[in-house]
Each structure stands twice: as structure tokens, then as C-alpha cells.
Write an enzyme that holds these catalytic residues in place. Structure first.
Site, PDB file in Angstrom:
ATOM      1  CD  GLU A  73      -7.188  32.470 -20.631  1.00 18.70           C
ATOM      2  OE1 GLU A  73      -7.676  33.606 -20.712  1.00 18.70           O
ATOM      3  OE2 GLU A  73      -6.000  32.225 -20.878  1.00 18.70           O
TER       4      GLU A  73
ATOM      5  CD  GLU B  24      -8.087  35.081 -17.143  1.00 21.19           C
ATOM      6  OE1 GLU B  24      -7.387  35.703 -17.982  1.00 21.19           O
ATOM      7  OE2 GLU B  24      -7.812  33.938 -16.754  1.00 21.19           O
TER       8      GLU B  24
END
Length: 342
Positions: A170, A276
Site C-alpha cells: 500500500e 486486498e
């Protein structure tokens, strides 16, 4: 994701009826899309959960090994995060290797997710490992290369070659702050990605390298990041995304994510992986339809460049670590949400 789960509170409503989400012709029994898709789960918590005495059960109540259960639920891939020197040992090289061996033994593909930190790395924090503190950008590149190579070489020694490797987790604003912070040093971030990329390809040139951002609905973020990385000659194979919509509002984020995925393919000619996803464990019907709808959108991407998706820690049940977005019920059994992968 780090986890919103500490602060999310749960303002989400449990969905008890699927009437709102009727999707004719796309039931698990008739949907052929899944056959060619990555159907994955990040189960990095599993050894910690097992050591805490938690067990996992199939829908009939039969106790089953947690990773075998993922295979039984029609998963074909496992994602594992790697931390450099975590305080409690979980997600270090030994723990990751043990989990990878288990996944490999039941025939699951592997995605390795390097955080390049001693703990969570995400949009709010990209903390340099303690052992790398004070290093300049040249030394940080060497550290990224060495760490990446060491972990993958250890897996290769066990006969395991991951299919995909994330160089960073991320990384909305780069990694290894402050020197790798993209808004200040996009050139440095590209150098760090290339260090990881080099290590991965030396282990096996067929491994696909992912650069992963959160908020897959945010096209402005993705254009900024991948324009910058491309301009700075960063090497990567796949654009990774996270997507965590609110229970009652998943249709709009899915539409926005689809538009973003199409734009990424058009601009950079890269494959797309949703690394995710998650929605509340209390909303299994909505979660099921969210996943199935997202798979349809991934499948419809041009050039077959949509790879699939990973559910983040579906086996986390009974609010493990205060995380509310798993896909198991309080007794350790998969909910209807997991039927989306069948």
C-alpha cells in the site's frame, strides 16, 4: 491495510437479505469466470491464531487445517506478508517460510508481500526497519535488494517459487520514509522498487513484480503514482490495488475501481491484481455479491489483464486483533461470503 481495524468502530450494517443484490446468471453454480482467476486469501495471521489456540472448521463443523480449508473453499493462492525483524517473530523469515511450505504442500500458488518494515506498512506509515535506520538511499537500495533476495532464496531452497511478489505494501506515497517518500522523492522510490525488482528477477525471471496501492477507486492517486514511477523508469509487471467498500455502498466503488483498472491498462499496459479486499464479517450476503461483482468486472478487463483478487485475512474470526472484516463466523466457520470463490 493496517489497519483501520483499530479505529473503524463498525458503523456497518449487517445485510440479512440478498434481494437488493440479485444478480441473475451469476450464481456460484453457473459462473464460469472463476476458473481462470486468482482466487486468493491473505492468511498471514494464521500461525499466530493457531498459537493462541484458535481452530478452523468447515461448514459442517469439522475441524480442518486453516490453509487446507482455503484450498477446500476453492482458493488457489495464498498471500503472505513479510516483516524484516518483527518484535514477536510472526511474519519474519522463519514464520513466512513455514506458512509458504504449508500452502505449497496443498498446491496453492503464492504471493509474497514485502512491507520493508518491522511492522505494518500502509498509506499512513512506511517506517524504516530499525536495522536500516540512518542509511542513505544507496544503502537502502542494497538493504531492499538483500532482504528480498534472502527471503526468496530461502523459499527457493524449499522448492517454492512465488508466482507474484509485492515490492512494498500500500505504497500510496512510497516506502521507507522519509527518503523513499514519493511526494518528496519519487526518484528514490523508483530506485527502491528497482532494487526489489532486480532481486526478484534474479531468483526467477517468471515471478511477476507488483506495485501495490490502496483505494483502488481513486484514479487520481493511481495516475499520479504510476506516471511518476514510469517517468523515473521504475520496473514492475502488475499494478496492485486494495478495495474496502462500506457494506451498503459497494456498487459505486466497484464501478470506480473498474474504470480505474481500465485506465491503468490503457495508460501503462500492465496486468491488474486486487491484492486486498474485505467487508464486515457481519454482512456475508453483501460481501458475497461484492466479490462476485468485482470478479465479473476483473474478467471483463481488456486483453485478459485482470488477474483476480485476494481476500484479506478471511479466517480472522471472533474479532481477532479487533479486526471486523473477516469472512468467518464467531465459531471459526466460513460464512456465505466465502461461497463467492466457489
Amino acid at each position: 491495510m493496517k489497519k483501520l481495524f483499530i479505529a473503524t468502530g463498525i458503523l456497518f450494517l449487517a445485510m440479512t437479505s440478498c434481494k437488493k443484490y440479485d444478480m441473475p446468471g451469476n450464481t456460484p453454480a453457473t459462473n464460469p469466470i472463476l476458473a481462470n482467476m486468482v482466487r486468493g486469501a491473505d492468511v498471514s495471521w494464521i500461525t499466530e491464531m493457531e498459537d493462541d489456540g484458535l481452530k478452523f472448521y468447515d461448514t459442517t463443523g469439522k475441524q480442518t487445517d486453516g490453509i487446507q480449508l482455503m484450498k477446500d473453499l476453492n482458493m488457489n493462492a495464498i498471500r503472505l506478508r513479510v516483516w524484516v525483524n518483527p518484535a514477536n517473530g510472526y511474519n519474519n523469515l522463519a514464520d513466512v517460510t513455514a506458512k509458504a511450505v504449508r500452502a505449497n504442500n496443498v498446491g496453492l500458488k503464492l504471493l509474497i508481500d514485502f512491507h520493508y518494515s518491522d511492522s505494518w506498512a500502509d498509506p499512513g506509515q512506511q517506517t524504516v526497519p530499525a536495522a536500516w535506520s540512518g542509511l542513505d538511499i544507496t544503502a537502502l537500495q542494497t538493504s531492499v535488494y538483500n532482504h528480498t533476495h534472502e527471503v526468496l532464496a530461502a523459499l527457493k531452497a524449499k522448492g517454492i517459487i512465488p508466482a507474484w511478489v509485492q515490492v512494498g505494501n500500500e505504497t500510496n506515497n512510497g516506502m521507507l520514509w522519509p527518503l523513499g517518500k514519493a511526494s518528496d522523492h519519487m526518484d528514490n522510490f523508483a530506485l527502491l522498487i528497482n532494487a526489489g525488482y532486480k532481486a526478484v528477477k534474479e531468483i526467477d525471471s517468471n515471478i511477476k513484480v507488483i506495485v501495490h496501492l490502496s483505494n483502488g477507486f481513486n484514479n487520481e492517486l493511481y495516475r499520479w503514482m504510476f506516471d511518476g514511477l514510469t517517468a523515473n523508469k521504475a520496473s514492475f509487471d502488475v499494478i496492485g490495488m486494495s478495495l474496502y467498500p462500506a457494506t451498503s455502498e459497494w456498487q459505486t466503488p466497484n464501478q470506480q475501481c473498474e474504470a480505474n483498472m481500465k485506465d491503468m491498462i490503457s495508460r501503462y499496459n500492465k496486468e491488474i491484481m486486487i491484492c486486498e479486499v474485505g467487508m464486515p464479517a457481519t454482512a456475508p450476503v453483501a460481501t458475497n455479491y461484492f466479490i462476485r461483482d468485482l470478479y465479473t468486472r476483473i474478467n471483463n478487463l481488456p486483453g485478459g489483464k485482470g488477474l483476480g483478487l485476494f481476500y484479506w485475512e478471511p479466517q480472522a474470526y471472533n474479532r481477532w486483533q479487533n479486526y471486523p472484516l473477516g469472512a468467518f463466523d464467531a465459531s471459526g466457520k466460513p460464512t456465505f461470503a466465502m461461497d463467492a470463490f466457489r
